[in-house]
Design an enzyme around this catalytic site. Structure first.
Site, short mmCIF file in Angstrom:
data_model
loop_
_atom_site.label_atom_id
_atom_site.label_comp_id
_atom_site.label_asym_id
_atom_site.label_seq_id
_atom_site.Cartn_x
_atom_site.Cartn_y
_atom_site.Cartn_z
N THR A 1 0.88 -1.18 0.00
CA THR A 1 0.00 0.00 0.00
C THR A 1 0.91 1.22 0.00
O THR A 1 1.62 1.46 0.98
CB THR A 1 -0.89 0.03 1.26
OG1 THR A 1 -1.65 -1.17 1.31
CG2 THR A 1 -1.83 1.23 1.23
N LYS B 1 -7.74 1.58 -3.10
CA LYS B 1 -7.37 1.18 -1.73
C LYS B 1 -7.47 2.36 -0.77
O LYS B 1 -8.03 2.28 0.33
CB LYS B 1 -5.94 0.62 -1.77
CG LYS B 1 -5.28 0.41 -0.43
CD LYS B 1 -5.66 -0.89 0.20
CE LYS B 1 -5.09 -1.02 1.61
NZ LYS B 1 -5.56 -2.16 2.32
N LYS C 1 -1.29 5.33 8.59
CA LYS C 1 -0.52 5.37 7.33
C LYS C 1 -1.47 5.57 6.13
O LYS C 1 -1.25 6.43 5.29
CB LYS C 1 0.27 4.06 7.17
CG LYS C 1 0.96 3.93 5.83
CD LYS C 1 1.48 2.53 5.55
CE LYS C 1 1.82 2.39 4.08
NZ LYS C 1 2.19 1.06 3.66
P1 NAD Z 1 6.14 -5.94 7.07
O1 NAD Z 1 6.93 -4.83 7.64
O2 NAD Z 1 5.81 -7.12 7.91
O3 NAD Z 1 6.89 -6.50 5.75
C1 NAD Z 1 7.64 -5.69 4.87
C2 NAD Z 1 8.94 -6.45 4.60
O4 NAD Z 1 9.69 -5.76 3.60
C3 NAD Z 1 9.85 -6.55 5.83
O5 NAD Z 1 10.02 -7.91 6.16
C4 NAD Z 1 11.13 -5.87 5.41
O6 NAD Z 1 12.30 -6.49 5.92
C5 NAD Z 1 11.06 -6.02 3.89
N1 NAD Z 1 11.91 -5.07 3.17
C6 NAD Z 1 12.01 -3.73 3.33
N2 NAD Z 1 12.90 -3.21 2.45
C7 NAD Z 1 13.37 -4.27 1.72
C8 NAD Z 1 14.31 -4.39 0.66
N3 NAD Z 1 14.96 -3.34 0.18
N4 NAD Z 1 14.54 -5.61 0.16
C9 NAD Z 1 13.89 -6.70 0.63
N5 NAD Z 1 12.98 -6.65 1.65
C10 NAD Z 1 12.73 -5.45 2.18
O7 NAD Z 1 4.80 -5.28 6.49
P2 NAD Z 1 3.46 -6.03 6.05
O8 NAD Z 1 2.48 -6.02 7.17
O9 NAD Z 1 3.81 -7.31 5.37
O10 NAD Z 1 2.91 -4.97 4.98
C11 NAD Z 1 3.45 -4.86 3.67
C12 NAD Z 1 2.58 -3.89 2.89
O11 NAD Z 1 1.24 -4.36 2.83
C13 NAD Z 1 2.53 -2.48 3.48
O12 NAD Z 1 2.55 -1.55 2.45
C14 NAD Z 1 1.20 -2.47 4.22
O13 NAD Z 1 0.63 -1.18 4.34
C15 NAD Z 1 0.35 -3.36 3.32
N6 NAD Z 1 -0.77 -4.02 3.99
C16 NAD Z 1 -0.61 -4.59 5.22
C17 NAD Z 1 -1.70 -5.21 5.82
C18 NAD Z 1 -1.57 -5.86 7.18
O14 NAD Z 1 -2.59 -6.18 7.78
N7 NAD Z 1 -0.35 -6.10 7.68
C19 NAD Z 1 -2.95 -5.24 5.18
C20 NAD Z 1 -3.06 -4.68 3.90
C21 NAD Z 1 -1.97 -4.06 3.31
#
Ligand code: NAD
Length: 292
Positions: A93, A168, A243
């Site tokens: 997102t 979204k 966010k």
């Molecule tokens: P998260 O922080 O658990 O996962 C993100 C991952 O990206 C981390 O593990 C981090 O180490 C990795 N990362 C960052 N930079 C990197 C790079 N350069 N190379 C490789 N890996 C890298 O977050 P999440 O909860 O999985 O959310 C991910 C996305 O999905 C966000 O944009 C969030 O807003 C969206 N989202 C989350 C949810 C939820 O309920 N968690 C629901 C809908 C949407």
């Protein structure tokens, strides 16, 4: 067989990548965090030594990263290493400007691309029941849809580049505002001596009915599965809602839209977060309205 590269194996990306393996696809993954690499390897994902290494033989590259700056920096670093026929899909997102910049990066080298943010949270990611809101051209959508279907149950083509993020952000602005509306009504009901159950029974079957009330009810009792029944363990954290509300306000400013309730709701979630409730479910905002 379709080869997938999956960058970002966190709370959402980890289980999404695992579902692609379960569906019989070959998945090469990368995350900066070693513990997440180990977890993913247990689920059948081949761990690459870098994002560039992961994408080399991929037919489809998927990114699931925190924010726009991470997506742009990863796409910039990998794009030249991808195959000319690759499809890049960002499921994070992020702000619409960054999403469009990512599409432009891909287009410059003639690669297909989609923005495909999700709703359904970690539960949906694990159960492969996510909804994908997709932006990009018809060819990219036709190529990506069968892959997204293995991680979700509803795939909606919203329009061209950035339209998935727009859908979204607009949806979550409705959710952020309506949660506060529902919480205010319960606080008023408490002051008026009206029971939670009575308000729920009326509003959930009347014109006040909405997801924030029917599913994520902010008081204990009427909906036993809502976070209010487990001391507001998320669910959907206040900080993630904040966010998304901020993204809505950035988009409103950039497009010259007037969203007064969106602006006010953003301020309220910000206050709730800074007073220490960033990792509680966003419905806990009811306690702030109670003055607690
Ligand atoms: P998260 O922080 O658990 O996962 C993100 C991952 O990206 C981390 O593990 C981090 O180490 C990795 N990362 C960052 N930079 C990197 C790079 N350069 N190379 C490789 N890996 C890298 O977050 P999440 O909860 O999985 O959310 C991910 C996305 O999905 C966000 O944009 C969030 O807003 C969206 N989202 C989350 C949810 C939820 O309920 N968690 C629901 C809908 C949407």
């Amino acid at each position: 067989m379709t080869n997938i590269a999956f960058i970002g194996l966190g709370n959402m990306g980890g289980p999404m990548a695992a579902n692609l393996v379960k569906a019989g696809l070959q998945v090469k993954g990368f995350d900066l965090v070693p513990a997440l690499q180990e977890e993913a390897a247990k689920n059948g994902i081949t761990i690459a030594s870098s994002a560039v290494e992961a994408v080399k033989d991929a037919d489809v590259v998927i990114t699931m990263l925190p924010a726009g700056k991470h997506v742009l920096s990863v796409w910039e670093s990998i794009i030249e290493a991808t195959r000319p026929s690759v499809l890049l899909i960002d499921c994070s997102t992020i702000d619409i400007t960054s999403a469009r910049q990512a599409h432009a990066l891909a287009q410059k080298l003639g690669r297909l691309s989609l923005d495909a943010p999700v709703s359904g949270g970690t539960v949906g990611a694990q159960a492969a029941t996510l909804t994908f809101m997709v932006g990009g051209n018809k060819e990219a959508f036709a190529t990506g849809e069968p892959v997204l279907q293995k991680m979700g149950k509803r795939i909606v083509h919203c329009g061209d580049a950035g339209a998935g993020q727009a859908a979204k952000i607009c949806n979550n602005m409705i959710l952020g505002i309506s949660m506060i509306g529902v919480a205010e009504a319960f606080v008023l009901a408490e002051k008026l001596g009206l029971s939670h159950q009575a308000l729920f029974d009326v509003a959930s079957t009347s014109s006040g009915s909405c997801w924030a009330l029917n599913v994520n009810c902010p008081v204990e009792g009427p909906v036993p599965t809502s976070p209010a029944n487990r001391a507001f363990a998320p669910g959907f954290m206040t900080d993630l809602m904040l966010k998304d509300m901020r993204l809505s306000q950035e988009a409103a400013a950039a497009s010259g839209s007037t969203t007064p309730l969106g602006a006010e709701a953003t301020q309220l979630y910000s206050l709730h977060s800074t007073s220490g409730h960033g990792s509680a479910d966003f419905s806990s905002i009811i306690n702030m309205l109670r003055g607690k």
